[in-house]
Motif scaffolding. Structure first.
Motif, PDB file in Angstrom:
ATOM      1  N   LEU A   1     -16.921 -47.217  44.235  1.00 55.08           N
ATOM      2  CA  LEU A   1     -17.300 -47.263  42.819  1.00 55.08           C
ATOM      3  C   LEU A   1     -16.068 -47.302  41.922  1.00 55.08           C
ATOM      4  CD1 LEU A   1     -20.356 -44.844  42.956  1.00 55.08           C
ATOM      5  CD2 LEU A   1     -20.359 -47.342  42.685  1.00 55.08           C
TER       6      LEU A   1
ATOM      7  N   MET B   1     -14.860 -50.718  42.064  1.00 57.86           N
ATOM      8  CA  MET B   1     -15.696 -51.645  41.301  1.00 57.86           C
ATOM      9  C   MET B   1     -15.248 -51.698  39.842  1.00 57.86           C
ATOM     10  SD  MET B   1     -19.802 -51.457  40.637  1.00 57.86           S
ATOM     11  CE  MET B   1     -19.741 -49.989  39.591  1.00 57.86           C
TER      12      MET B   1
ATOM     13  N   ASP C   1     -12.383 -50.670  38.538  1.00 57.75           N
ATOM     14  CA  ASP C   1     -11.000 -51.119  38.420  1.00 57.75           C
ATOM     15  C   ASP C   1     -10.898 -52.623  38.597  1.00 57.75           C
ATOM     16  OD1 ASP C   1      -8.030 -50.423  38.439  1.00 57.75           O
ATOM     17  OD2 ASP C   1      -8.266 -51.613  40.274  1.00 57.75           O
TER      18      ASP C   1
ATOM     19  N   PHE D   1     -13.219 -54.834  38.292  1.00 55.21           N
ATOM     20  CA  PHE D   1     -13.867 -55.542  37.192  1.00 55.21           C
ATOM     21  C   PHE D   1     -12.921 -55.633  35.998  1.00 55.21           C
ATOM     22  CE2 PHE D   1     -16.326 -56.107  33.424  1.00 55.21           C
ATOM     23  CZ  PHE D   1     -17.285 -57.036  33.800  1.00 55.21           C
TER      24      PHE D   1
ATOM     25  N   GLN E   1     -21.515 -53.452  26.134  1.00 62.17           N
ATOM     26  CA  GLN E   1     -22.464 -54.114  27.025  1.00 62.17           C
ATOM     27  C   GLN E   1     -22.001 -53.952  28.489  1.00 62.17           C
ATOM     28  OE1 GLN E   1     -22.328 -58.146  25.775  1.00 62.17           O
ATOM     29  NE2 GLN E   1     -23.577 -58.948  27.490  1.00 62.17           N
ATOM     30  N   VAL E   2     -20.768 -54.255  28.693  1.00 58.42           N
ATOM     31  CA  VAL E   2     -20.215 -54.185  30.030  1.00 58.42           C
ATOM     32  C   VAL E   2     -20.212 -52.748  30.560  1.00 58.42           C
ATOM     33  CG1 VAL E   2     -18.001 -54.294  31.238  1.00 58.42           C
ATOM     34  CG2 VAL E   2     -18.834 -56.272  29.943  1.00 58.42           C
TER      35      VAL E   2
ATOM     36  N   THR F   1     -23.686 -51.750  31.716  1.00 56.69           N
ATOM     37  CA  THR F   1     -24.084 -52.320  33.006  1.00 56.69           C
ATOM     38  C   THR F   1     -23.359 -51.648  34.162  1.00 56.69           C
ATOM     39  OG1 THR F   1     -24.454 -54.440  31.923  1.00 56.69           O
ATOM     40  CG2 THR F   1     -24.354 -54.435  34.319  1.00 56.69           C
ATOM     41  N   LEU F   2     -22.060 -51.452  34.002  1.00 57.15           N
ATOM     42  CA  LEU F   2     -21.311 -50.805  35.080  1.00 57.15           C
ATOM     43  C   LEU F   2     -21.826 -49.389  35.323  1.00 57.15           C
ATOM     44  CD1 LEU F   2     -17.663 -51.985  34.268  1.00 57.15           C
ATOM     45  CD2 LEU F   2     -19.076 -52.677  36.213  1.00 57.15           C
TER      46      LEU F   2
ATOM     47  N   LEU G   1     -25.073 -49.596  37.235  1.00 62.86           N
ATOM     48  CA  LEU G   1     -24.831 -49.877  38.655  1.00 62.86           C
ATOM     49  C   LEU G   1     -24.351 -48.616  39.356  1.00 62.86           C
ATOM     50  CD1 LEU G   1     -22.970 -53.288  38.258  1.00 62.86           C
ATOM     51  CD2 LEU G   1     -25.205 -52.963  39.352  1.00 62.86           C
TER      52      LEU G   1
ATOM     53  N   ASN H   1     -27.283 -45.913  39.458  1.00 62.26           N
ATOM     54  CA  ASN H   1     -28.347 -46.328  40.376  1.00 62.26           C
ATOM     55  C   ASN H   1     -27.895 -46.241  41.829  1.00 62.26           C
ATOM     56  OD1 ASN H   1     -30.164 -46.891  38.381  1.00 62.26           O
ATOM     57  ND2 ASN H   1     -29.718 -49.113  38.332  1.00 62.26           N
ATOM     58  N   SER H   2     -26.669 -46.562  42.057  1.00 64.85           N
ATOM     59  CA  SER H   2     -26.232 -46.694  43.440  1.00 64.85           C
ATOM     60  C   SER H   2     -26.127 -45.360  44.160  1.00 64.85           C
ATOM     61  CB  SER H   2     -24.882 -47.416  43.501  1.00 64.85           C
ATOM     62  OG  SER H   2     -23.868 -46.590  42.973  1.00 64.85           O
TER      63      SER H   2
END
Lengths: 211, 211, 211, 211
Positions: C163, C166, C168, C170, C189-190, C193-194, C197, C200-201
């Motif tokens: 994670l 992810m 970093d 991104f 926005q970004v 979403t991150l 993710l 949820n994960s």
DNA sequence: CATGAATGAGATTTCATTCAT
DNA sequence: AATGAATGAAATCTCATTCAT
């Protein structure tokens, strides 16, 4: 009252000057001429880069001031007694004195040799002049002895230079190149042998026996 | 049929290498070790800066290659004849040969002295080793003579070094420091005097008379 | 009384140092690590070539000084708030902060990535250490949540690293590789979403609903 | 007859070319992009300096030829199975394949990262293009799932890039930065966790249960 | 007196590339 | 096809010296 100068306290500026000279000697001893930087000298002295140029025009100047007095001392000490005493003893005294002063200033002598070989004009000249002074003095002395019929029949000019060279070069090897811990021979022993060689080589055996 | 190898033509790279070595010697002779720049060497050789580093890792590397063979030659030539002939003559031959080779390589010898004094490890060692080789050889020779009762009663180890030093230092002064036009004495004259000094200093007068 | 230190005026030397650092950053940003020359830095700074070496030992030294504080800031800002607030919000805050600081220092991060990949020991280590610090911190946080039964049944150590990677990676793509004008998405926005993710994960849906 | 190409014997020139490519890879792996010299490559290959330029226009050219096929393979292998099978399994297969190929080409991937970060135009573009290809493919796949109501309500474009980044960045850390002996986790374990994270993050729990 | 910041010319070294053989 | 000698532009780094404060 023994001829000692009354110790005038050094002015601030004389102090700094001396500190720089001493620092320079320490660095030169450790690093050699080619390896010495002005920055090292000032660092060692604790003063700043700029201060160096207050006291010395440039790098060469300080060099000359370090080497020059040592050569004078060497000459003075080794040649002072000369001619006064008996043949063998006056040679021995000169040689021994030379070695003593040399050993005390081995670092400076190394620098001188390096500088003279490197074509540094000032040091080259200093070196030449000093060796010539020695040669002339020795030559004069040998000539005097020859007039008394005390010398063998050889070229005294060459002999003068060769014998001076012998002592000087031996000193260089013994005190400069040789690491201290490897010196098995002591100065008296060495002086005696060098004196024997010197005297045997130029003086007639009878002259030596009679003094 | 004279035993000469048929001269193999040098490869291109050997040629370049030699050209650089020769150029380096010329520059070093003129400028001294400390005053020599790689840029001067390549300019003198006609090659480019980069080419130097194709053949030599750095300045020190080329130095060693220049000095080393001269020392070998010096030893070989001066010590080769030794021990074969009669006392005085073998000494004289060694001294004269030494002076001849020295005079032909005076520039290199100056560089060696500068380098050894400057604490360049490689040259310092080369210098020391060579001097020691000479000393040991001379010492061995004197010892042999002493067993026949031919030598005076002195420390032969010191004598060996001192006499070697005498010749070496004389050569240095005569061929390196002295400008050519000032050399009034010729090599035979000088060799004779040095030999006289050498022989007188260690050998008994009888031994010399008998050979 | 606002706790601000009164701004001591910077010394001349501090000023120069900073000017060089800033110039270096500008050049590095434009040319990349491999494409940066000391000559470019000093030209950009207006100082002379020599001045650079008064302040920095070499190119690598200035590099480290540029990258290191950015990484500290990144960690501090992103991990500071963590653990205090509610689940989703604290993750979102960390991610958003990370992106903000990353975007402000995108050039430096690119340099770090280049340097670490190039096997520059100092930067490689800096990179590794920072990533590990992040991983450990995230891992600790996930473990705490897992003790409350809030996490899914997965390997939390791998998850922590993945994670972190992810976010970093991104950021690297978004701020470093992507040319500015092509970024259609905005940071909020970004971040959302991150965060979705991320949460949820690893977290159970119930845990998220309850905070 | 299983689709294997009949092994045409390589021509002499193909052999040389390959030898250079392999040598280049070995050197690049050990020294990194910035640390690699043409001279090292030819030395490693056993060929001469000139030969290099018979086969490659310049240093960059060989680089591109080394990196490019690895990226193609990575894409092909990881994305080939995709979409055919069941949800979780196809993700897992893709991730696992990616890791396998990555681990086999870790050195090349490091070079790619270094080169892209260093603003080498060719490698930067290669890197960007590949990542975009992955993103688009993943995005397409997620969109398809979303049409079946299988995904959570999040920005699928960002998700596609973020998840791709997660796997890629994890692989980089795991196979490139991490020294081999420190890798405690095995590839199956890691693949599973990454797949769990991936699926949990975007798919509805029901979708996963049903496949 | 002393400083220390700044300089810039120049030294060493590197290395991708060319080219005649 | 292969070579390897040669290049030269450019990069890094050094250091004696200057000078304003």
């Amino acid at each position: 009252m023994a001829g000692r100068k009354p110790e005038k306290p050094l002015s601030k500026s004389e102090n700094t000057r001396n500190a720089l000279l001493e620092a320079a000697l320490r660095v030169l001893s450790e690093k050699g001429l080619a390896g010495t930087r002005v920055s090292m000298i000032v660092k060692e002295s604790g003063y700043s880069q700029g201060t160096f140029y207050v006291y010395f025009e440039n790098k060469e100047a300080i060099l000359y001031e370090i080497v020059s007095p040592v050569l004078d001392k060497l000459y003075e000490v080794a040649m002072g007694f000369w001619e006064k005493g008996e043949l063998y003893e006056s040679v021995r005294h000169a040689i021994r004195s030379y070695l003593v002063v040399y050993s005390e200033n081995a670092d400076v002598m190394r620098i001188l040799v390096e500088g003279a070989a490197s074509k540094d004009k000032a040091l080259e000249r200093l070196y030449m002049d000093t060796r010539r002074r020695f040669q002339q003095r020795i030559h004069r002395y040998l000539t005097a002895a020859s007039k008394n019929g005390q010398t063998e029949d050889i070229d005294l000019e060459v002999a003068a230079f060769a014998l001076g060279s012998m002592v000087d070069s031996f000193a260089y090897w013994f005190y400069v190149m040789q690491p201290k811990h490897k010196r098995s021979m002591d100065i008296d022993q060495v002086s005696t042998t060098l004196t024997d060689l010197w005297c045997n080589s130029v003086y007639k055996r009878e002259a030596l026996r009679d003094g």
